[in-house]
Design a protein around this motif. Structure first.
Motif, PDB file in Angstrom:
ATOM      1  N   ILE A 145       0.725  -1.320  -0.065  1.00  0.00           N
ATOM      2  CA  ILE A 145      -0.163  -0.062   0.005  1.00  0.00           C
ATOM      3  C   ILE A 145       1.031   1.200  -0.074  1.00  0.00           C
ATOM      4  O   ILE A 145       0.575   2.313  -0.654  1.00  0.00           O
ATOM      5  N   SER A 146       2.054   1.094   0.746  1.00  0.00           N
ATOM      6  CA  SER A 146       3.016   2.301   0.706  1.00  0.00           C
ATOM      7  C   SER A 146       3.396   2.741  -0.586  1.00  0.00           C
ATOM      8  O   SER A 146       3.642   3.947  -1.244  1.00  0.00           O
ATOM      9  N   GLN A 147       3.764   1.658  -1.441  1.00  0.00           N
ATOM     10  CA  GLN A 147       4.248   1.612  -2.740  1.00  0.00           C
ATOM     11  C   GLN A 147       3.372   2.198  -3.602  1.00  0.00           C
ATOM     12  O   GLN A 147       3.336   2.964  -4.389  1.00  0.00           O
ATOM     13  N   ILE A 148       1.965   1.948  -3.439  1.00  0.00           N
ATOM     14  CA  ILE A 148       0.940   2.343  -4.262  1.00  0.00           C
ATOM     15  C   ILE A 148       0.682   3.696  -4.043  1.00  0.00           C
ATOM     16  O   ILE A 148       0.431   4.625  -4.840  1.00  0.00           O
ATOM     17  N   GLN A 149       0.661   4.325  -2.736  1.00  0.00           N
ATOM     18  CA  GLN A 149       0.421   5.634  -2.375  1.00  0.00           C
ATOM     19  C   GLN A 149       1.797   6.419  -2.965  1.00  0.00           C
ATOM     20  O   GLN A 149       1.691   7.622  -3.527  1.00  0.00           O
ATOM     21  N   SER A 150       3.041   5.972  -3.152  1.00  0.00           N
ATOM     22  CA  SER A 150       4.090   6.541  -3.561  1.00  0.00           C
ATOM     23  C   SER A 150       3.822   6.748  -5.213  1.00  0.00           C
ATOM     24  O   SER A 150       4.434   7.950  -5.665  1.00  0.00           O
ATOM     25  N   HIS A 151       3.458   5.542  -5.754  1.00  0.00           N
ATOM     26  CA  HIS A 151       3.265   5.787  -7.169  1.00  0.00           C
ATOM     27  C   HIS A 151       1.935   7.020  -7.530  1.00  0.00           C
ATOM     28  O   HIS A 151       2.067   7.745  -8.239  1.00  0.00           O
ATOM     29  N   LEU A 152       0.989   6.964  -6.676  1.00  0.00           N
ATOM     30  CA  LEU A 152      -0.156   8.122  -6.735  1.00  0.00           C
ATOM     31  C   LEU A 152       0.512   9.404  -6.255  1.00  0.00           C
ATOM     32  O   LEU A 152       0.136  10.486  -7.117  1.00  0.00           O
ATOM     33  N   LEU A 153       1.300   9.500  -5.521  1.00  0.00           N
ATOM     34  CA  LEU A 153       2.076  10.871  -5.102  1.00  0.00           C
ATOM     35  C   LEU A 153       2.879  11.330  -6.291  1.00  0.00           C
ATOM     36  O   LEU A 153       2.870  12.518  -6.614  1.00  0.00           O
ATOM     37  N   ALA A 154       3.635  10.380  -6.801  1.00  0.00           N
ATOM     38  CA  ALA A 154       4.464  10.755  -8.052  1.00  0.00           C
ATOM     39  C   ALA A 154       3.667  11.410  -9.141  1.00  0.00           C
ATOM     40  O   ALA A 154       4.013  12.280  -9.931  1.00  0.00           O
TER      41      ALA A 154
END
Length: 454
Positions: free
Chosen positions: A428-437
Motif C-alpha cells: 500500500i505504501s508503494q501504491i501511495q508513492s506511485h499516486l504521489l509521484a
C-alpha cells in the motif's frame, strides 16, 4: 520541503487512481502473476497418484507438514511443481549473506555496488539449485517410502527415474517462482518474493476459517475458544500495525547557507530509524531454516519402523519439535533474534550514513561528525533493534503457544499474520508513492503550462 511532501502524502486519496494508468497496469500485472502462481500449486509432479496422495496427506496431517503448507499455499501436500516454494532461495540467501559477512572475497564483491550484487545474486541462484536438488531428492524418496509404509502407492512407478524427474521438476518450479517474483518486483507492485509467500498464506485463510467454524459446529471447539482466537488475531493485527510504523527520529542539523538575499535559517531534518528495521525477514529466515528440514524428517520418520532406534529417535524429535512445544519455540525464538540483528546490520551501515551526513554538511546536535556519529548511530540502532527483536519474537511465539494451549487445529500463527500485514502495508505504501509521484507530475505539468501562457 519535506513537511510539504509529508502533508501531501497524508492528504493523498485514491480519487486520482483512475488517471494513474501505469499504476493500474502494474497492479493488474501483479494480480495476473499471483494467479499464475496459484495455478501452478495445483499442477502435480509427474508420476504422482493424486488420489493416493490425498489419503497419504490425510494420514500425515498435523505438525510440521501443515505449518509448511501455510507458507506454500498447500503446494507441499499436493506435491505440485512448486512444492518447495521459494524457501530454498531464502535459505541460499541466508548462506550467501552470512558468507559475505565472513569471507573477504565475497565481502569485497558486496562493496562493488551493482556489479557485486549481481554476482552475489548469481551465487544465490546456484545455491538455490543445489538446495532444490538435495531437498527434492529426499522429498521424492521420502514420499515413496512413506507411502509404502502406509500401504499406499502414491507414486505410479517408484524408482530412480521418478526421483530424477521429481528433482528436475521441483528445480524448474522453484526457479520459475524466482523469475516470477523478479518480474513482479520490476514490472508490478511490491516485493515479488514476499508477495508470493503472502499469496500462499492468504490462500489458506478460507481453510483456516472453515476448520475453525466446523470445529465449533461439531463441538470439538467451544464458542469461548473461537471468540478468544478471533480476538487474539484482531489484537495481533493492531499490534503489528503499530510497531511496524514506529520510528526513532534523529534530529539532523544543517549549517546556515549564504545566499544572494542574505543568511538563511539553518535547515533541520530527521533521520528515521524504524523500530523493526529488518521487517519480516527474520521470521521468514528462521522458518525456512527450521520448517523444511523438519518436513523431510517427518517423511523419513514416518517411513521408518518405530520399533527401530532410528525411527523411534526421529519420532521423538518430531514430538519435541511440534507446534507449541518448548524446543521448537526456543529454536524459533533464537533464529528470529539472531536474524533481527544480522539483517539490520546488512541493510543499515552506520559508517556509510555518517559519511554521507558529513559530506552534505549535516550533523547530529551534540555529536561530532565522522566516527563519533557512526558510533552513536550504532548505539541507537542496537537499542531499538533489541526492542524490535523482542516485539517480533513475542508476536511470532506467543500465538503459536496460545494456539497449542487453546487446542485449535489451525496453523495460523503470528508469523503468518506478520508476513501478511507487513507485506500489505509495504504494498500500500508503494501504491501511495506511485499516486504521489503521479500527482506531483500533474502539478509540474500545470506549472509549465501556466509559465508558457505568461
Amino acid at each position: 520541503m519535506a513537511s510539504r511532501a509529508d502533508n501531501l502524502a497524508s492528504n493523498l486519496s485514491f480519487a486520482n487512481f483512475s488517471k494513474a494508468t501505469e499504476l493500474k497496469n502494474r497492479i493488474w500485472f501483479t494480480i495476473g502473476a499471483l494467479i499464475v502462481f496459484r495455478f501452478l500449486s495445483f499442477v502435480p509432479l509427474p508420476g504422482v497418484n493424486p488420489a493416493a496422495l490425498q489419503n497419504l496427506t490425510d494420514q500425515a496431517r498435523g505438525g510440521i507438514l501443515d505449518m509448511f503448507n501455510t507458507f506454500t499455499g498447500g503446494s507441499l501436500e499436493r506435491m505440485s511443481l512448486i512444492a518447495l516454494g521459494v524457501m530454498p532461495y531464502i535459505t541460499a540467501s541466508i548462506v550467501i549473506q552470512l558468507a559475505a559477512s565472513l569471507h573477504p572475497t565475497l565481502a569485497a564483491l558486496k562493496k562493488e555496488g551493482a556489479t557485486g550484487r549481481q554476482k552475489l545474486n548469481q551465487y544465490t541462484r546456484y545455491g538455490t539449485v543445489f538446495l532444490c536438488a538435495i531437498q527434492g531428492w529426499f522429498l521424492a524418496s521420502g514420499l515413496e517410502s512413506f507411502a509404502a509404509a502406509n500401504g499406499l502407492q502414491a507414486v505410479v512407478d517408484p524408482g530412480v527415474m521418478f526421483r530424477i524427474v521429481a528433482v528436475i521438476s521441483l528445480i524448474g518450479g522453484t526457479m520459475f517462482l524466482l523469475w516470477l517474483g523478479e518480474q513482479i518486483t520490476s514490472r508490478g507492485i511490491g516485493n515479488g518474493v514476499s508477495l508470493i509467500i503472502m499469496a500462499g498464506i492468504v490462500a489458506q485463510f478460507p481453510t483456516f476459517a472453515s476448520n475453525l467454524f466446523e470445529g465449533g459446529r461439531t463441538g470439538n471447539i467451544t464458542a469461548p475458544v473461537i471468540a478468544a482466537f478471533i480476538a487474539m488475531v484482531v489484537i495481533l493485527i493492531l499490534i503489528i500495525c503499530f510497531f511496524e510504523r514506529a520510528q526513532r527520529r534523529l534530529l539532523i542539523q544543517y549549517p546556515k547557507r549564504a545566499t544572494a538575499r542574505g543568511m538563511m535559517q539553518a535547515d533541520r531534518s530527521h533521520l528515521p530509524l524504524k523500530l523493526n528495521t529488518a521487517g519480516v525477514i527474520p521470521p521468514i529466515f528462521a522458518s525456512s531454516l527450521l520448517l523444511l528440514p523438519l518436513t523431510i524428517t517427518q517423511f523419513a520418520g514416518n517411513s521408518l519402523d518405530t520399533d527401530s532406534s532410528g525411527g523411534a529417535f526421529l519420532q521423538q524429535m518430531l514430538q519435541y519439535l511440534g507446534q507449541g512445544q518448548p524446543l521448537y519455540l526456543a529454536l524459533y525464538a533464537i533464529g528470529i533474534i539472531f536474524f533481527c540483528f544480522f539483517y539490520t546490520a546488512v541493510v543499515f551501515n552506520p559508517e556509510d550514513t555518517a559519511e554521507n551526513l558529513k559530506k552534505n554538511g549535516g550533523f547530529i546536535p551534540g555529536i561530532r561528525p565522522g566516527k563519533r556519529t557512526a558510533d552513536y548511530l550504532d548505539y541507537v540502532l542496537t537499542r531499538i533493534t533489541v526492542v524490535g527483536a523482542i516485539y517480533l519474537t513475542l508476536v511470532c511465539i506467543i500465538p503459536e503457544w496460545a494456539i497449542g494451549q487453546l487446542g485449535v487445529p489451525i496453523f495460523l500463527g503470528g508469523t503468518s499474520l506478520l508476513i501478511v500485514v507487513n507485506v500489505t502495508v509495504d504494498t500500500i505504501s508503494q501504491i501511495q508513492s506511485h499516486l504521489l509521484a503521479h500527482q506531483y507530475g500533474d502539478l509540474i505539468k500545470k506549472a509549465k503550462l501556466k509559465g508558457r501562457m505568461r
